[in-house]
Design a protein around this motif. Structure first.
Motif, PDB file in Angstrom:
ATOM      1  N   GLU A 259       0.831  -1.212   0.000  1.00 25.14           N
ATOM      2  CA  GLU A 259       0.000   0.000   0.000  1.00 25.14           C
ATOM      3  C   GLU A 259       0.860   1.256   0.000  1.00 25.14           C
ATOM      4  O   GLU A 259       0.509   2.273  -0.621  1.00 25.14           O
ATOM      5  N   SER A 260       2.022   1.198   0.650  1.00 25.77           N
ATOM      6  CA  SER A 260       2.878   2.384   0.733  1.00 25.77           C
ATOM      7  C   SER A 260       3.456   2.781  -0.625  1.00 25.77           C
ATOM      8  O   SER A 260       3.775   3.948  -0.844  1.00 25.77           O
ATOM      9  N   VAL A 261       3.586   1.814  -1.526  1.00 21.49           N
ATOM     10  CA  VAL A 261       4.116   2.119  -2.865  1.00 21.49           C
ATOM     11  C   VAL A 261       3.004   2.176  -3.908  1.00 21.49           C
ATOM     12  O   VAL A 261       3.266   2.190  -5.100  1.00 21.49           O
TER      13      VAL A 261
ATOM     14  N   ARG B 292      -2.613 -15.347   1.032  1.00 23.29           N
ATOM     15  CA  ARG B 292      -3.613 -14.296   0.875  1.00 23.29           C
ATOM     16  C   ARG B 292      -3.031 -13.023   0.267  1.00 23.29           C
ATOM     17  O   ARG B 292      -3.751 -12.256  -0.388  1.00 23.29           O
ATOM     18  N   VAL B 293      -1.737 -12.810   0.454  1.00 25.83           N
ATOM     19  CA  VAL B 293      -1.080 -11.672  -0.194  1.00 25.83           C
ATOM     20  C   VAL B 293      -1.134 -11.835  -1.711  1.00 25.83           C
ATOM     21  O   VAL B 293      -1.503 -10.918  -2.448  1.00 25.83           O
ATOM     22  N   LEU B 294      -0.765 -13.013  -2.175  1.00 26.85           N
ATOM     23  CA  LEU B 294      -0.718 -13.274  -3.612  1.00 26.85           C
ATOM     24  C   LEU B 294      -2.109 -13.227  -4.223  1.00 26.85           C
ATOM     25  O   LEU B 294      -2.304 -12.702  -5.330  1.00 26.85           O
ATOM     26  N   ASP B 295      -3.095 -13.763  -3.500  1.00 29.41           N
ATOM     27  CA  ASP B 295      -4.460 -13.817  -4.025  1.00 29.41           C
ATOM     28  C   ASP B 295      -5.083 -12.421  -4.095  1.00 29.41           C
ATOM     29  O   ASP B 295      -5.659 -12.041  -5.126  1.00 29.41           O
ATOM     30  N   TYR B 296      -4.966 -11.671  -3.027  1.00 27.21           N
ATOM     31  CA  TYR B 296      -5.622 -10.368  -2.954  1.00 27.21           C
ATOM     32  C   TYR B 296      -5.046  -9.388  -3.977  1.00 27.21           C
ATOM     33  O   TYR B 296      -5.787  -8.660  -4.652  1.00 27.21           O
ATOM     34  N   TRP B 297      -3.727  -9.382  -4.084  1.00 23.60           N
ATOM     35  CA  TRP B 297      -3.068  -8.416  -4.963  1.00 23.60           C
ATOM     36  C   TRP B 297      -2.878  -8.939  -6.390  1.00 23.60           C
ATOM     37  O   TRP B 297      -2.341  -8.243  -7.234  1.00 23.60           O
ATOM     38  N   GLU B 298      -3.332 -10.157  -6.644  1.00 25.77           N
ATOM     39  CA  GLU B 298      -3.212 -10.772  -7.981  1.00 25.77           C
ATOM     40  C   GLU B 298      -1.770 -10.685  -8.500  1.00 25.77           C
ATOM     41  O   GLU B 298      -1.487 -10.196  -9.588  1.00 25.77           O
ATOM     42  N   ILE B 299      -0.871 -11.180  -7.673  1.00 29.55           N
ATOM     43  CA  ILE B 299       0.563 -11.086  -7.956  1.00 29.55           C
ATOM     44  C   ILE B 299       1.004 -12.239  -8.852  1.00 29.55           C
ATOM     45  O   ILE B 299       0.613 -13.387  -8.647  1.00 29.55           O
TER      46      ILE B 299
END
Length: 247
Positions: A72-74, A118-125
């Motif tokens: 979020e900071s970037v 959940r990081v990968l899923d939410y941000w579609e990384i």
């Protein structure tokens, strides 16, 4: 090009991003590489960014909250995000070319046993791998990605044509290279390279590149044969000869 790198170990990048070609590109403002320490976004008083995995198993997993804060900071929601992971898509010349066309992107470096899914899923990384092996963290793979992409950005290299002329980008492995002296411990530089005949030199380089590619990377050689267009008559003859050769 702006590249945001999210990592637990930002100090690892200085020797690479501040030296040689990358360092000069950063100094000229061609590259803007910004390092974000994920630990800065943890609420733990010990700055912990990892915890034990649910379901058991060895190792630790990086927690979602600090990574969310760093992303979020970037303002990563507006950018392409890649996560360096051995289970990801293999980094190849096509991906590198595509990423070199971006104005900015974000690299997430994992560590320990990886990051909360959940990081990968939410941000579609997108997960990206540099090979079928495991390293202690994503920092070294991130450096590989940065270096390979940067080389294709105009003005990063001294000769703007050199990046696309060499090795994989031409469809063939690079031909052998020589420099002074012409004779070293009984070994001579091929005579054609000092002949001054540029046509013969180009044909020699083409032949050597074909032979090396067929011997070491037959998959690339076969792909080159399928796609090659606009060869000169002499180049066509050389290609036909190499196709018939047993190497």
């Amino acid at each position: 090009m702006k590249i945001d790198v999210l990592t637990l170990f930002p100090e690892m990048f200085s020797p690479v991003t501040e030296s040689s070609i990358l360092g000069r590109a950063v100094g000229k403002g061609i590259l803007d590489i910004r390092l974000t320490d994920i630990r800065d976004f943890t609420n733990d008083r010990h700055n912990r960014a990892d915890d034990y995995p649910f379901g058991g198993g060895g190792g630790m997993v990086m927690m979602a909250d600090p990574i969310f804060g760093a992303l979020e900071s970037v303002e990563a929601d507006r950018k392409k995000i890649v996560y360096m992971s051995p289970r990801g898509r293999l980094l190849d010349s096509d991906m590198i070319k595509q990423m070199s066309q971006l104005d900015e992107f974000v690299i997430l470096c994992g560590h320990y046993e990886g990051v909360d899914q959940r990081v990968l899923d939410y941000w579609e990384i997108e997960e990206v791998s540099i090979g079928d092996y495991v390293l202690t963290g994503g920092e070294l793979p991130a450096m590989v990605l940065i270096d390979s992409v940067a080389r294709l950005i105009p003005e990063v290299l001294g000769n703007e044509n050199s990046a696309m002329d060499e090795s994989i980008y031409s469809g063939l492995l690079e031909h052998p290279q020589y420099t002074k002296p012409r004779e070293y411990r009984g070994m001579q530089v091929p005579e054609v390279l000092v002949s001054g005949n540029h046509k013969l030199i180009d044909l020699w380089k083409f032949r050597e590149a074909l032979m090396l590619t067929k011997k070491r990377r037959p998959d690339l050689f076969d792909e080159f044969v399928k796609k090659c267009r606009n060869l000169s008559k002499d180049e066509g003859k050389i290609l036909e000869e190499i196709i018939k050769m047993e190497l």
